[in-house]
Scaffold this motif. Structure first.
Motif, short mmCIF file in Angstrom:
data_model
loop_
_atom_site.label_atom_id
_atom_site.label_comp_id
_atom_site.label_asym_id
_atom_site.label_seq_id
_atom_site.Cartn_x
_atom_site.Cartn_y
_atom_site.Cartn_z
N GLY A 52 4.58 98.71 -11.19
CA GLY A 52 4.28 97.97 -12.41
C GLY A 52 4.87 96.57 -12.40
O GLY A 52 4.22 95.60 -12.81
N ALA A 53 6.09 96.45 -11.90
CA ALA A 53 6.73 95.13 -11.81
C ALA A 53 6.04 94.27 -10.76
O ALA A 53 5.82 93.07 -10.96
CB ALA A 53 8.21 95.28 -11.49
N PHE A 54 5.69 94.87 -9.63
CA PHE A 54 5.00 94.13 -8.57
C PHE A 54 3.67 93.56 -9.07
O PHE A 54 3.27 92.44 -8.72
CB PHE A 54 4.76 95.02 -7.36
CG PHE A 54 3.98 94.37 -6.27
CD1 PHE A 54 4.57 93.44 -5.42
CD2 PHE A 54 2.63 94.66 -6.10
CE1 PHE A 54 3.84 92.81 -4.42
CE2 PHE A 54 1.89 94.04 -5.10
CZ PHE A 54 2.50 93.12 -4.26
N ALA A 55 2.97 94.32 -9.92
CA ALA A 55 1.70 93.87 -10.46
C ALA A 55 1.87 92.64 -11.35
O ALA A 55 0.95 91.84 -11.49
CB ALA A 55 1.03 94.99 -11.25
N VAL A 56 3.04 92.48 -11.95
CA VAL A 56 3.30 91.35 -12.84
C VAL A 56 3.61 90.09 -12.05
O VAL A 56 3.04 89.02 -12.30
CB VAL A 56 4.46 91.67 -13.81
CG1 VAL A 56 4.87 90.43 -14.59
CG2 VAL A 56 4.05 92.78 -14.77
N HIS A 57 4.55 90.19 -11.08
CA HIS A 57 5.00 88.97 -10.40
C HIS A 57 4.66 88.91 -8.92
O HIS A 57 4.82 87.85 -8.30
CB HIS A 57 6.51 88.78 -10.58
CG HIS A 57 7.35 89.98 -10.27
ND1 HIS A 57 7.37 90.60 -9.05
CD2 HIS A 57 8.23 90.67 -11.06
CE1 HIS A 57 8.20 91.61 -9.08
NE2 HIS A 57 8.74 91.69 -10.30
N LEU A 149 -0.16 84.94 -11.57
CA LEU A 149 0.93 85.91 -11.67
C LEU A 149 2.11 85.23 -12.37
O LEU A 149 2.20 84.01 -12.41
CB LEU A 149 1.37 86.39 -10.29
CG LEU A 149 0.38 87.26 -9.50
CD1 LEU A 149 0.91 87.48 -8.08
CD2 LEU A 149 0.16 88.61 -10.19
N HIS A 150 3.01 86.04 -12.90
CA HIS A 150 4.23 85.49 -13.45
C HIS A 150 5.10 84.98 -12.32
O HIS A 150 5.25 85.63 -11.28
CB HIS A 150 4.99 86.55 -14.25
CG HIS A 150 4.35 86.91 -15.54
ND1 HIS A 150 5.06 87.13 -16.69
CD2 HIS A 150 3.04 87.08 -15.87
CE1 HIS A 150 4.23 87.42 -17.68
NE2 HIS A 150 3.00 87.41 -17.19
N GLY A 151 5.68 83.81 -12.50
CA GLY A 151 6.63 83.25 -11.54
C GLY A 151 7.70 82.52 -12.30
O GLY A 151 7.40 81.74 -13.23
N ALA A 152 8.96 82.73 -11.97
CA ALA A 152 10.04 82.20 -12.79
C ALA A 152 10.04 80.68 -12.86
O ALA A 152 10.21 80.11 -13.95
CB ALA A 152 11.39 82.70 -12.25
N LEU A 153 9.84 80.00 -11.73
CA LEU A 153 9.88 78.53 -11.78
C LEU A 153 8.66 77.97 -12.48
O LEU A 153 8.77 77.08 -13.33
CB LEU A 153 9.99 77.95 -10.37
CG LEU A 153 10.10 76.42 -10.34
CD1 LEU A 153 11.32 75.93 -11.09
CD2 LEU A 153 10.12 75.91 -8.90
N LEU A 154 7.47 78.48 -12.15
CA LEU A 154 6.25 78.00 -12.82
C LEU A 154 6.33 78.24 -14.32
O LEU A 154 6.00 77.36 -15.13
CB LEU A 154 5.02 78.70 -12.25
CG LEU A 154 3.68 78.37 -12.94
CD1 LEU A 154 3.39 76.89 -12.88
CD2 LEU A 154 2.56 79.19 -12.34
N ASP A 155 6.80 79.42 -14.72
CA ASP A 155 6.90 79.73 -16.15
C ASP A 155 7.93 78.82 -16.82
O ASP A 155 7.74 78.41 -17.97
CB ASP A 155 7.27 81.19 -16.35
CG ASP A 155 6.10 82.13 -16.05
OD1 ASP A 155 5.02 81.62 -15.67
OD2 ASP A 155 6.25 83.34 -16.21
N ALA A 156 9.03 78.51 -16.13
CA ALA A 156 10.02 77.60 -16.70
C ALA A 156 9.44 76.19 -16.85
O ALA A 156 9.70 75.49 -17.84
CB ALA A 156 11.28 77.57 -15.84
#
Length: 231
Positions: A52-57, A149-156
């Motif tokens: 489930g987590a892999f599908a998110v990020h 996909l979710h990505g920490a730097l892109l989302d920031a």
């Protein structure tokens, strides 16, 4: 005023059941304007990656296996954020994961008072409207087409732009340009060239024909108030 826009990706929803941080993205903001200073870290969670987590990020256990563990990057992370306020979308989630990692290393957790939750900001500003990052990007016309996909730097980075809009947007200061081509300044100090077209003064006095037409109109009205009290 220095702030840090921050996002994390994790293996799940709850650090108390063994979930860990796998990615951190930080963007420095000065007076609400993102700068070019950023921090991007991938972290080995020292555990498996749930589907489930892999599908998110999209961060696999194999990809993260050779990345540093949190203990190895903790100092770099804390040095970057310093004592700045942390701007986070759904701050409670990210803060509980960061603090779980710090406590695991015997480091004092960060107080929630250091965080500013942009979800709460958006809900106060737009009651009843969707407050997800994607929804806010659409509202403010921010291009999030790369966010497959979710990505920490892109989302920031996206959140940094959203945060600026939530604070009122990038606006020139109120110094009036007094001549054509004079340079004004944005809130971040960058120059904005103000082009002012030259216009000739327009005549405002009525012509003889306009005065005649006005008198004719008044003659058709019963007790026009324009003539009340006139001698």
């Amino acid at each position: 005023m220095r702030e840090i826009v921050l996002d994390t990706e994790t293996t799940g929803f709850d650090p108390l059941t063994g979930d860990r941080i796998v990615e951190i993205g930080c963007v420095e903001v000065i007076n609400y304007i993102p700068t070019d200073k950023q921090l991007h870290l991938y972290i080995n969670p020292e555990r498996d990656m749930p589907p489930g987590a892999f599908a998110v990020h999209g961060l696999s256990e194999e990809f993260l296996r050779d990345k540093p563990v949190f203990a190895a990057i903790c100092g770099q992370f804390l040095d970057f954020i310093g004592d700045s306020r942390l701007v986070i979308h759904n701050a409670e989630f990210d803060m509980k994961f960061i603090n779980a990692e710090l406590v695991r290393l015997g480091i004092k957790p960060l107080p929630m008072s250091r965080s500013l939750d942009t979800v709460a900001m958006a809900r106060r500003k737009f009651p009843g409207a969707p407050a997800s990052l994607d929804a806010l990007c659409r509202r403010f016309g921010i291009d999030n087409s790369n966010r497959t996909l979710h990505g920490a730097l892109l989302d920031a980075q996206l959140l940094g732009e959203v945060y600026l809009e939530l604070q009122g947007g990038r606006q020139p200061d109120l110094v009036l340009a007094g001549s054509r081509g004079e340079v004004a300044r944005n809130a971040d100090g960058s120059a904005v060239k103000v082009e002012r077209a030259r216009r000739e003064p327009r005549p405002h006095a009525p012509t003889a024909e306009e005065l005649e037409a006005h008198s004719a109109l008044l003659g058709k009205l019963k007790n026009p108030m324009w003539l009340t009290g006139a001698s």
